[in-house]
Structures are given as C-alpha cells and as structure tokens.
Design an enzyme around this catalytic site. Sequence first.
Site, PDB file in Angstrom:
ATOM      1  N   GLU A   1       0.810  -1.224   0.000  1.00  0.00           N
ATOM      2  CA  GLU A   1       0.000   0.000   0.000  1.00  0.00           C
ATOM      3  C   GLU A   1       0.841   1.270   0.000  1.00  0.00           C
ATOM      4  O   GLU A   1       0.476   2.267  -0.638  1.00  0.00           O
ATOM      5  CB  GLU A   1      -0.964  -0.001   1.198  1.00  0.00           C
ATOM      6  CG  GLU A   1      -2.107  -0.992   1.058  1.00  0.00           C
ATOM      7  CD  GLU A   1      -1.685  -2.434   1.289  1.00  0.00           C
ATOM      8  OE1 GLU A   1      -0.578  -2.665   1.826  1.00  0.00           O
ATOM      9  OE2 GLU A   1      -2.449  -3.352   0.930  1.00  0.00           O
TER      10      GLU A   1
ATOM     11  N   HIS B   1     -11.815  -4.533   8.614  1.00  0.00           N
ATOM     12  CA  HIS B   1     -12.498  -4.264   7.347  1.00  0.00           C
ATOM     13  C   HIS B   1     -13.667  -3.291   7.495  1.00  0.00           C
ATOM     14  O   HIS B   1     -14.467  -3.146   6.584  1.00  0.00           O
ATOM     15  CB  HIS B   1     -13.020  -5.565   6.734  1.00  0.00           C
ATOM     16  CG  HIS B   1     -11.943  -6.444   6.173  1.00  0.00           C
ATOM     17  ND1 HIS B   1     -11.049  -7.106   6.970  1.00  0.00           N
ATOM     18  CD2 HIS B   1     -11.612  -6.765   4.898  1.00  0.00           C
ATOM     19  CE1 HIS B   1     -10.222  -7.812   6.215  1.00  0.00           C
ATOM     20  NE2 HIS B   1     -10.541  -7.616   4.951  1.00  0.00           N
TER      21      HIS B   1
END
Lengths: 352, 326
Positions: free
Chosen positions: B60, B129
């Site tokens: 990322e 999440h």
Amino acid sequence: MTTLAEFSIDSHQLLDEHGQPTQETWPAFANDVEQLRHLYRLMMLNRLVDKKAVALQRTGKMGTYPSSFGQEAIATGIAFAMQEEDVFVPFYRDYAAMLHRGMRIEEIYSYWGGDERGSCFVNNPRDFPFSVPIASQLLHATGVATAFKLRQQPHVVVATCGDGGTSEGDFYEALNVAGTWQLPIVFVVNNNQWAISVPLSKQTQCQTLAQKAIAAGFSGVQVDGCDVIAMQMITEQAVTRARSGQGPTLIEAVCYRLCDHTTADDATRYQPSIEVEAAMAKEPIRRLRTYLTQQGAWDDQQEQALSQDIEQQITQAVDNYTHQARQPLTAMFDYLYAELPHSLIAQREQVA
Amino acid sequence: MPEITLVEAVNQALHYEMRHDDDVVVMGEDVALNGGVFRATVGLLEQFGEQRVLDTPLAESMIAGLAIGMGTQGLKPVAEFQFMGFIYPAINQIINHAARMRNRTRGRLTCPLVFRAPCGGGIRAPEHHSESTEALFAHIPGLRVVIPSSPTRAYGLLLAAIRDPDPVIFLEPKRIYRLIKHDVMDNGEALPLDTCFILREGTDITLVSWGASVHETMQAADQLATQGIHAEVIDVATVKPLDIDTISKSVAKTGRLVIVHEAARSGGIGAEIAAEIAERNLMDILAPIQRVTGFDTIMPYFQLEQHYIPSVDRILQAVHQTLESS
Ligand SMILES: Cc1ncc(C[n+]2csc(CCOP(=O)(O)OP(=O)(O)O)c2C)c(N)n1
Ligand SMILES: [Mg+2]
C-alpha cells in the site's frame, strides 16, 4: 537437490585511492581530460558549497544541515550520467547532481534555512525536492518511471537513498515494483557506512547492499563511491540500459561519511578515529587531483582559479540568500491547494 | 435513465472520466483483471487496457508513493485501497508527501490524485475491514476527504475528485454500495466539492451526517415528520475542508443541532462541527449540541457491529432530548 538460482555481485573501481588507474582501458569519456576536469570542478563546487553551509549553520544563519563531505563523487557521477529530460529523485546528500542540474546554491541555503522556496528549483522544473522521510522518495521515482513508460517517453529516473534507507519497507516496495514492471529507473545507494550512529553491520546481514536487487529480479552492482570515474561509468551503463527498455539497476556506491550526520550531530561519539583516518585517505577529490596533476592536466594555478571562481559564486549566493525578503505569512496558505478552500479564507485573513 | 447502485455509480464515473481524459489511470490491488474486490473497477481493463488499468503488487505504501510520482508527471491516478483499514501502511506517503508536495515545492510539483477506499461497517466483514477513520485524514492540511452517501453523489463527487488538482481521499461507505438505486445520468457532470448538501429542509432541528449514516438520519427525519417535527438534514459530503457556513446557517434557523457519524466519538469530525457551531451560533442555540456516534472503542467484530453503528432509535432519542431541553 537442484540449484534454481545463483547470483554474484561485481565491484568496480577505475581510479584507486592513490589516484592510479586500476586497469589499462578506460571508457571513452574518461580518456578526455576535459571531462575529468568537469568532474573535478563539480566535486569541488559541491565541497565548497557544503563547507559554507556548515559555516552558515554554525554562525546561526541557517538551520541544521547534512553535509556530503567525502561523498561528492557519487552525485557527481550521477550528474554526468543523466540527461536533462531525465528526472532525479534525490536524497539529502546529492548536492553535486542537484547543482549540476540547475538547483541554485542559494536554493540549498534557503531550504536548510527554513524557506520552502529552496525547493522551487527555478532552473530545473523536473527534479524532486529532497525527501526527509527516509526512502519514501524511491516510490515517487517508480511513479515517475511508470509515467514515462506509459507515455513511451524515452526518459530515465535516477533515485537515491542512504544505506540505512535500504532497511525501509518503501525501499523493498520500490525495488519490487520497478523489477516487476521493468521500469526505466536506476537506484543508487550512498553507502556511507552509517545511518546517524548505526553502522551498516547493525543494519543488515547482507554482504552487499547491491544484492538486494536480486530478490527484485534485476541486477545490483557495487562501485567505489569515492571513484568518480567508476561512478559515472557504472551509472551511465545503468541509465543506458534503463533507457533502452532493459529495466532497473541497483548501484551501491561505497564510501564513508567523513562528517557528522548533520550539524546537530557529533560523530566523534561513535565513529572510531582510525576508521575515519583510513577513510580520509580514500576521499574522492584528492585522488582525482593526483591523477590529473600526473597527466599534466591540472596545476596549482588552475586550482587557485577554480577556488576563486567558486568562492565568488558562493559569496553571491550567500548574499542572495541572506538578502532575500521573507515570504509573507499568507504563503502558508497559498500553496496548500490549487485554490484556497472557502473555509480557510478567514484563517488566511488573520495573517494577511 | 438506468437505476444504478452506489458502487455502479463509482464504476460509471471511472468509465466516464477514463473515456474523456487520457491522463486518468486506475490502479490498485486486483483492480484490473478482477475488477476490484467490490467490482468498482469492473470493465475498465477491457475498455482501457493494461496501460491505464494497473494491477499493482501488494504494497500500500507503494501504491500511494507510485501514484504520487505519477501525479507529479501530470497523470491523474485513481488508486484503490481494498479497505480503509489497509490505507494505514501508506499514511506516511499520504501525509508527508501527497498532502504537501504542492506546498513543499511552492506549486511546482502537484498531486492530482484520488485515493479510493471502501469505508465503514455493516457488512459482517472480518476485523480491520470496517473502519471509519476519516477524521485521521480530515486533520491533515492539504488533503480533501470526500464521502458520498448516494449513487448520485458518488458519481458527481468522484468526477469532481478526479478533476480536482489536489489529492482527494474518497471514502465509499460499503454498506450502502448496493443498498439503494438512483437514476444517474452519465453526463459527466460533477457535483461541487467543499459543499454540504441539504437533503431535506426543516425548521425545528438540524441533523448533520455523512456517508452511510445519512440513511439512518433520513429515516429518523421521516419518522419525526409524522410527529410534526420538521428536521433539516444535511449531508456534509466533503468532510475536509468543511462547509461550516451551510451548517451554521441551518442552525441559525433551527436553533438545534444533532450530529450523526459512525466514526468513534472523541476527536471526530462531529466534535469539529460542534466547536465551530459553538463559536458561530452561540446566540442561536436553544439546546446543547448532541452527537450520535460510534463509541470510543475498537469497531467490534460483526456480531456486535449493529450496536456500534448509530441506529435510527439512537438518533431519535438524541433529537427528543434536544427538543425537550429547549
Ligand atoms: C522514516 C524516517 N525515519 C527516521 C528518520 C530520521 N533519520 C534521518 S537521517 C537517518 C539516517 C539515515 O541513514 P542513511 O539512510 O544511511 O543515510 P545517511 O544519512 O547516512 O546519508 C534517520 C534515522 C527519517 N528522516 N525518516
Ligand atoms: Mg548512511
């Protein structure tokens, strides 16, 4: 058992620490003494600009400054290996290449003197400013290289970091994507043996930093980072490969940090003095001067003239730096967004 | 006009902008061949090819840094992070570089990029999440943080975000990805950034929200209407920079304010709105400002997540308390 992969790392030196050639044949550029004088002049410029920066800091005219003393050959070699349209993504010891590519001396002083305009690079719209968060810039370099690749532009990116930087995740992430996408990029690691007070032996168990490229699927090579001729040659080769679509290279330039980490540091607390003395004997400028003098291509008169010329440039730059009017306070707001958001107008008016 | 969901609106905006601007490049993990884990980028690879739709390695910080470098060259990367919880490895790149490249170089190098990520809870996802940490980014000068609450606003705001010359964190509330359908005209018309949307006018109380919570807030307003209470509902949409003027004007009219957000309470954007309104509307306010928010706890795993997310009941309770104390 079968062996699936093996690797080897080459090390290059063309001019040894005594200023003597290590091999019979040199690359063409190195047979041209005028080019060698260019290299010499740029290293000297770097060194004297650096020395003045430290003096400015010591006399309270500038902020903390990281010197590049003893490491000038690396960025000098890079400078002459790149073309103008290439993009350089430097770290903070690459003054030689920055200067050669158009950064003004007073911009260096401005930046470390706490003025954002130091990164304006008015004579060089392409290159990146120094990156303080270690190794983060390597990823920007892969992005620039991706843009070149997507647009099929024949440009190359050269990106640098220090030996400590090779421990960062961003370093590995940059190498990985550069290898996977075969980007037109050259990574140069300034291995000056130290990350502030941490020696390389506490940074990695790797024999070389160059071999970190192997895991990313491209080759790494070690160079004597105090040998500016080898630096130019190896960087040029890597740049040429990158430009012709043959992907990235990692260059480990081995040198020694012959200075404090920054002006806020005292390296005598951790650098063993014998080690420093030994490294001083290998520094890059003297060995090239020895060689040029032996070739009858350099003498005391030329040395004096060069010093005088550089001192003049520096005096002018210091003058420009110290007399530059402060930015207005509103400048804090003016480069935050392309257009100032409505909600910030009141805050800007407070300082206007 | 076809009725489409929020995630389809995102996809439609990406298609539109890629068709009309060659500089737009979509990138991220699984965005090309797979069309994104939520299918937000589906069809782009087929239409625009692998030069402009890039499956990146799994890293990322790299995605962010790469996008920054591309942005400085005039490309307009729209990078997807698979979930908001996985932006965190890139936070150095976002805060130290994307947000300040323009400032550091006095405008010489800029980052015209969008970082997209699904945010919020409510889909029974595994831990990490279901994050609503928009305040982390909203705190950072130089960034824009945009959270659409409907297909129409997802389409218009994403177009605006891509066209914006500065970095935008574009957070997509995933529990409403497929909850509602709107008629969305694929006409390339952007909606304004930095502007709240008044979804419903009212005179008795101002309800301010953004993202998925806008839906519970609207439901609460519907119920209040049946009781003769007229709530004005504002969708903040761009949480950074904040359009406080619109909220302030509304509070000047209603005298009451309830802020609803899924994110944790302390240091949230609700606190920022409350502080601004306290400064600007002291004389208008008839009752203490209330916040209906997530708790100052880790987002619970999904068995309990519905108790964390502000419910219509909690909003109604806050509204009634506000009305009673004035
Ligand atoms: C991400 C990050 N962590 C820590 C620092 C503080 N810091 C500045 S320079 C430095 C050492 C860097 O060593 P190296 O990469 O070898 O470069 P050198 O300074 O030796 O040229 C550290 C730890 C930083 N600037 N960025
Ligand atoms: Mg070092």
